[in-house]
Motif scaffolding. Structure first.
Motif, PDB file in Angstrom:
ATOM      1  N   PHE A 115      19.547  -5.840  -9.975  1.00  0.00           N
ATOM      2  CA  PHE A 115      19.437  -4.914 -11.114  1.00  0.00           C
ATOM      3  C   PHE A 115      20.813  -4.622 -11.707  1.00  0.00           C
ATOM      4  O   PHE A 115      20.993  -4.655 -12.936  1.00  0.00           O
ATOM      5  N   SER A 116      21.802  -4.351 -10.858  1.00  0.00           N
ATOM      6  CA  SER A 116      23.136  -3.986 -11.341  1.00  0.00           C
ATOM      7  C   SER A 116      23.937  -5.184 -11.842  1.00  0.00           C
ATOM      8  O   SER A 116      24.992  -5.014 -12.460  1.00  0.00           O
ATOM      9  N   THR A 117      23.470  -6.403 -11.587  1.00  0.00           N
ATOM     10  CA  THR A 117      24.181  -7.604 -12.069  1.00  0.00           C
ATOM     11  C   THR A 117      23.377  -8.341 -13.140  1.00  0.00           C
ATOM     12  O   THR A 117      23.725  -9.454 -13.527  1.00  0.00           O
ATOM     13  N   TRP A 118      22.320  -7.730 -13.617  1.00  0.00           N
ATOM     14  CA  TRP A 118      21.352  -8.379 -14.507  1.00  0.00           C
ATOM     15  C   TRP A 118      21.876  -8.475 -15.940  1.00  0.00           C
ATOM     16  O   TRP A 118      22.245  -7.489 -16.550  1.00  0.00           O
ATOM     17  N   THR A 119      21.937  -9.695 -16.445  1.00  0.00           N
ATOM     18  CA  THR A 119      22.259  -9.937 -17.853  1.00  0.00           C
ATOM     19  C   THR A 119      21.271 -10.964 -18.404  1.00  0.00           C
ATOM     20  O   THR A 119      20.673 -11.733 -17.652  1.00  0.00           O
ATOM     21  N   ASN A 167       0.816  -1.221   0.000  1.00  0.00           N
ATOM     22  CA  ASN A 167       0.000   0.000   0.000  1.00  0.00           C
ATOM     23  C   ASN A 167       0.848   1.269   0.000  1.00  0.00           C
ATOM     24  O   ASN A 167       0.455   2.284  -0.582  1.00  0.00           O
ATOM     25  N   MET A 168       2.009   1.226   0.621  1.00  0.00           N
ATOM     26  CA  MET A 168       2.926   2.364   0.552  1.00  0.00           C
ATOM     27  C   MET A 168       3.315   2.648  -0.896  1.00  0.00           C
ATOM     28  O   MET A 168       3.500   3.805  -1.289  1.00  0.00           O
ATOM     29  N   ASN A 169       3.406   1.602  -1.677  1.00  0.00           N
ATOM     30  CA  ASN A 169       3.775   1.748  -3.078  1.00  0.00           C
ATOM     31  C   ASN A 169       2.736   2.534  -3.874  1.00  0.00           C
ATOM     32  O   ASN A 169       3.038   3.121  -4.918  1.00  0.00           O
ATOM     33  N   LYS A 170       1.499   2.568  -3.379  1.00  0.00           N
ATOM     34  CA  LYS A 170       0.416   3.260  -4.087  1.00  0.00           C
ATOM     35  C   LYS A 170       0.370   4.759  -3.780  1.00  0.00           C
ATOM     36  O   LYS A 170      -0.405   5.487  -4.386  1.00  0.00           O
ATOM     37  N   THR A 171       1.181   5.184  -2.828  1.00  0.00           N
ATOM     38  CA  THR A 171       1.142   6.597  -2.426  1.00  0.00           C
ATOM     39  C   THR A 171       2.502   7.274  -2.542  1.00  0.00           C
ATOM     40  O   THR A 171       2.705   8.332  -1.950  1.00  0.00           O
ATOM     41  N   TRP A 172       3.442   6.665  -3.266  1.00  0.00           N
ATOM     42  CA  TRP A 172       4.762   7.251  -3.565  1.00  0.00           C
ATOM     43  C   TRP A 172       5.687   7.327  -2.355  1.00  0.00           C
ATOM     44  O   TRP A 172       6.854   7.695  -2.498  1.00  0.00           O
ATOM     45  N   HIS A 199       7.810 -16.156 -10.857  1.00  0.00           N
ATOM     46  CA  HIS A 199       6.500 -15.842 -11.427  1.00  0.00           C
ATOM     47  C   HIS A 199       6.108 -14.388 -11.186  1.00  0.00           C
ATOM     48  O   HIS A 199       5.157 -13.888 -11.787  1.00  0.00           O
ATOM     49  N   LEU A 200       6.837 -13.715 -10.314  1.00  0.00           N
ATOM     50  CA  LEU A 200       6.572 -12.318  -9.988  1.00  0.00           C
ATOM     51  C   LEU A 200       7.724 -11.442 -10.463  1.00  0.00           C
ATOM     52  O   LEU A 200       8.869 -11.914 -10.575  1.00  0.00           O
ATOM     53  N   ASP A 201       7.440 -10.165 -10.728  1.00  0.00           N
ATOM     54  CA  ASP A 201       8.540  -9.234 -10.958  1.00  0.00           C
ATOM     55  C   ASP A 201       9.322  -9.099  -9.654  1.00  0.00           C
ATOM     56  O   ASP A 201       8.852  -9.488  -8.580  1.00  0.00           O
ATOM     57  N   LEU A 202      10.526  -8.545  -9.744  1.00  0.00           N
ATOM     58  CA  LEU A 202      11.429  -8.554  -8.588  1.00  0.00           C
ATOM     59  C   LEU A 202      10.868  -7.781  -7.401  1.00  0.00           C
ATOM     60  O   LEU A 202      11.067  -8.169  -6.240  1.00  0.00           O
ATOM     61  N   PRO A 224      14.829   4.023  -2.121  1.00  0.00           N
ATOM     62  CA  PRO A 224      15.092   4.379  -3.520  1.00  0.00           C
ATOM     63  C   PRO A 224      15.353   3.172  -4.425  1.00  0.00           C
ATOM     64  O   PRO A 224      15.074   3.231  -5.626  1.00  0.00           O
ATOM     65  N   PHE A 225      15.849   2.075  -3.852  1.00  0.00           N
ATOM     66  CA  PHE A 225      16.147   0.895  -4.672  1.00  0.00           C
ATOM     67  C   PHE A 225      14.898   0.248  -5.255  1.00  0.00           C
ATOM     68  O   PHE A 225      14.986  -0.576  -6.160  1.00  0.00           O
ATOM     69  N   VAL A 226      13.715   0.623  -4.755  1.00  0.00           N
ATOM     70  CA  VAL A 226      12.468   0.047  -5.258  1.00  0.00           C
ATOM     71  C   VAL A 226      12.303   0.315  -6.762  1.00  0.00           C
ATOM     72  O   VAL A 226      11.788  -0.524  -7.501  1.00  0.00           O
ATOM     73  N   LYS A 227      12.759   1.489  -7.224  1.00  0.00           N
ATOM     74  CA  LYS A 227      12.657   1.808  -8.654  1.00  0.00           C
ATOM     75  C   LYS A 227      13.383   0.763  -9.496  1.00  0.00           C
ATOM     76  O   LYS A 227      12.919   0.388 -10.578  1.00  0.00           O
ATOM     77  N   GLU A 228      14.521   0.304  -9.019  1.00  0.00           N
ATOM     78  CA  GLU A 228      15.290  -0.704  -9.756  1.00  0.00           C
ATOM     79  C   GLU A 228      14.629  -2.075  -9.669  1.00  0.00           C
ATOM     80  O   GLU A 228      14.594  -2.823 -10.658  1.00  0.00           O
ATOM     81  N   LEU A 229      14.098  -2.405  -8.500  1.00  0.00           N
ATOM     82  CA  LEU A 229      13.419  -3.696  -8.356  1.00  0.00           C
ATOM     83  C   LEU A 229      12.274  -3.831  -9.353  1.00  0.00           C
ATOM     84  O   LEU A 229      12.039  -4.902  -9.918  1.00  0.00           O
ATOM     85  N   LYS A 230      11.575  -2.726  -9.577  1.00  0.00           N
ATOM     86  CA  LYS A 230      10.405  -2.759 -10.448  1.00  0.00           C
ATOM     87  C   LYS A 230      10.775  -2.988 -11.919  1.00  0.00           C
ATOM     88  O   LYS A 230       9.912  -3.347 -12.728  1.00  0.00           O
ATOM     89  N   GLN A 231      12.033  -2.783 -12.264  1.00  0.00           N
ATOM     90  CA  GLN A 231      12.445  -2.907 -13.659  1.00  0.00           C
ATOM     91  C   GLN A 231      12.807  -4.338 -14.048  1.00  0.00           C
ATOM     92  O   GLN A 231      12.967  -4.637 -15.236  1.00  0.00           O
ATOM     93  N   VAL A 232      12.941  -5.227 -13.065  1.00  0.00           N
ATOM     94  CA  VAL A 232      13.305  -6.617 -13.359  1.00  0.00           C
ATOM     95  C   VAL A 232      12.031  -7.448 -13.452  1.00  0.00           C
ATOM     96  O   VAL A 232      11.326  -7.626 -12.463  1.00  0.00           O
ATOM     97  N   PRO A 233      11.722  -7.968 -14.638  1.00  0.00           N
ATOM     98  CA  PRO A 233      10.440  -8.654 -14.851  1.00  0.00           C
ATOM     99  C   PRO A 233      10.461 -10.097 -14.372  1.00  0.00           C
ATOM    100  O   PRO A 233      11.516 -10.622 -13.969  1.00  0.00           O
ATOM    101  N   PRO A 234       9.317 -10.784 -14.407  1.00  0.00           N
ATOM    102  CA  PRO A 234       9.295 -12.227 -14.125  1.00  0.00           C
ATOM    103  C   PRO A 234      10.202 -12.957 -15.112  1.00  0.00           C
ATOM    104  O   PRO A 234      10.492 -12.461 -16.207  1.00  0.00           O
ATOM    105  N   ASN A 235      10.654 -14.142 -14.736  1.00  0.00           N
ATOM    106  CA  ASN A 235      11.488 -14.948 -15.635  1.00  0.00           C
ATOM    107  C   ASN A 235      11.196 -16.417 -15.380  1.00  0.00           C
ATOM    108  O   ASN A 235      10.238 -16.761 -14.683  1.00  0.00           O
TER     109      ASN A 235
END
Length: 471
Positions: A291-295, A209-214, A236-239, A221-232
């Motif tokens: 995120f920083s080690t993602w290939t 719920n915190m995620n819904k209110t910024w 079954h969930l994004d990061l 701040p690392f949450v922005k990077e977590l959101k960029q890594v998709p399911p694989n």
């Protein structure tokens, strides 16, 4: 519901004694009233005294109960009494604005803005707190109170983490409106609220719920990077949602554990909060190095050494939030070793020696790392992860946990076979990264049981240094 509070006050030796021995208006307020209405016990009683200076009144109570008097805030006349059992507390203050009604209107949430006269049983609830408790709803008293103290924006989610109440639409709107203010409170106060949040049974709900209110990205701040890594194929969930699910699974594993595991996770070994609260925070952060080690190689998502990278990133982040060295050491260690228990139990041959090495290496954190590894596994159910894979992984980790519980009381500390000074003197090494590598390598060899005597250690160090020189 007022009868519930009256009965609680009558049956409370401390409150009933205060009511019988003092005249004037004395109110039980805030969290104590809230907890009593919800059927919880409370050892921290908040009292507002109307007709007498709070300090004078608090000193009288200190004499009555033979309690320790602690001035919390002289300017605002807030005093604490610590009773002899070190369990019960009484906080005493005068009302803000010289009236109980004005005081209650200055508070954060309606559920915390209820007062009861301990002598007459009169209920003062001008913002609808009792109704919101019944409806399991979190609502603000006055949205401008968020401006007066922006930490209240975070407290909204702390109480959701504790009680799983829903946020009223107007509360969500107000948090969004004032979310930029969350950086204003002192870092130490933010730190405290974060740990209170992760202490809650429903921390995962609050984070979502915190995620819904910024608010979430401003604090983490690392949450922005977590959101960029998709399911694989493994997840079954994004990061980001995998991280939230890990927090949820840690809580569930704790609740389903036996008393020995629960007791360990409830220990308060650092920072004034339980191991469980710290472990859930570590669970939320365990993949921040991905995120920083993602290939992506041939369609496969890889995150090589993300555990080590994440551990180092966590240290910098936690320092900014003024976590203590012990807290940082624990959380960063959990991140660094969150895969380690599973690696141990996927060895070609699982021997007592391998498990004993794990126990020696992780020591008192052995249980914690296993719980985190299990939560991580249960939170990753991608198309390549079958139920059989999950079951075998969880069962093997339970075997490692069982082994730890069996041997922990008889495990003697590793002897220090060669000190740093001895190594420098015998092998003519100066303080340097090389010395650190030698000491670390010797320790690892001891953990494995390969080195058991001073003579063995001497030969090992000699061969190790020669090998480094030849390379």
């Amino acid at each position: 519901m007022n009868s519930i509070i009256i009965e609680k006050i009558k049956s409370d030796d401390i409150l009933s004694k205060i009511a019988q021995n003092f005249d004037g208006e004395i109110y039980l307020v805030g969290g104590t009233v809230r907890d009593y209405y919800m059927g919880f016990e409370s050892h921290d009683r908040d009292i507002i005294v109307m007709n007498e200076d709070a300090k004078i009144f608090a000193l009288k109570l200190a004499d009555m109960f033979n309690a320790t008097f602690v001035p919390l805030d002289e300017e605002n006349k807030i005093y604490r009494l610590v009773l002899k059992d070190k369990i019960n507390y009484i906080d005493v203050t005068n009302p803000v604005g010289d009236s109980i009604e004005k005081d209650l209107m200055r508070r954060d949430l309606t559920i915390n803005s209820i007062a009861v006269n301990i002598k007459t049983g009169e209920l003062v609830d001008i913002s609808g707190g009792v109704t919101d408790i019944k409806n399991k709803c979190l609502n603000y008293v006055n949205e401008l109170n968020f401006v007066d103290d922006p930490l209240r924006l975070l407290r909204v989610y702390r109480f959701q983490a504790l009680y799983n109440f829903q946020l009223a639409p107007e509360t969500i709107h107000a948090v969004c409106k004032y979310s930029d203010l969350i950086k204003k409170p002192a870092v130490e106060r933010v730190n405290y609220e974060i740990m209170k949040l992760f202490s809650g049974k429903y921390a995962h709900v609050a984070i979502e719920n915190m995620n819904k209110t910024w608010i979430l990205e401003k604090l983490f701040p690392f949450v922005k990077e977590l959101k960029q890594v998709p399911p694989n194929s493994h997840h079954h969930l994004d990061l980001f949602h995998h991280s939230i699910e890990t927090v949820k699974q840690i809580q569930m594993l704790y609740e389903n554990s036996d008393d020995v595991i629960k007791s360990h996770l409830e220990e308060i070994d650092f920072g004034g909060f339980s191991r469980l609260a710290h472990l859930k925070l570590a669970g939320f952060m365990h993949d921040i190095g991905k995120f920083s080690t993602w290939t992506i190689e041939e369609g496969k998502h890889r995150f090589i050494k993300h555990d080590d990278v994440g551990s180092k990133l966590a240290i910098n982040y936690l320092k900014k939030l003024h976590f203590s060295n012990k807290q940082i050491e624990y959380i960063s260690s959990m991140i660094k070793y969150h895969i380690y228990p599973s690696h141990v139990m996927t060895s070609p041959q699982i021997t007592e020696k391998i498990m004993r090495r794990y126990v020696r290496k992780m020591d008192k954190n052995s249980i914690d790392a296993i719980i985190l590894a299990q939560a991580d596994r249960l939170s990753a159910r991608g198309p390549e992860i079958t139920d059989d894979i999950v079951e075998r992984n969880i069962n093997s980790l339970n075997m490692l946990l069982k082994f730890y519980l069996e041997v922990k009381d008889n495990l003697k500390p590793l002897p220090k076979l060669l000190s740093g000074d001895e190594i420098m003197k015998e092998f003519h090494i100066k303080p340097s990264p090389l010395l650190g590598d030698v000491i670390s390598a010797l320790h690892e060899a001891q953990l494995s049981g390969d080195i058991t005597t001073k003579e063995h250690a001497h030969v090992f160090v000699k061969n190790y240094i020669n090998q480094l020189k030849n390379n």
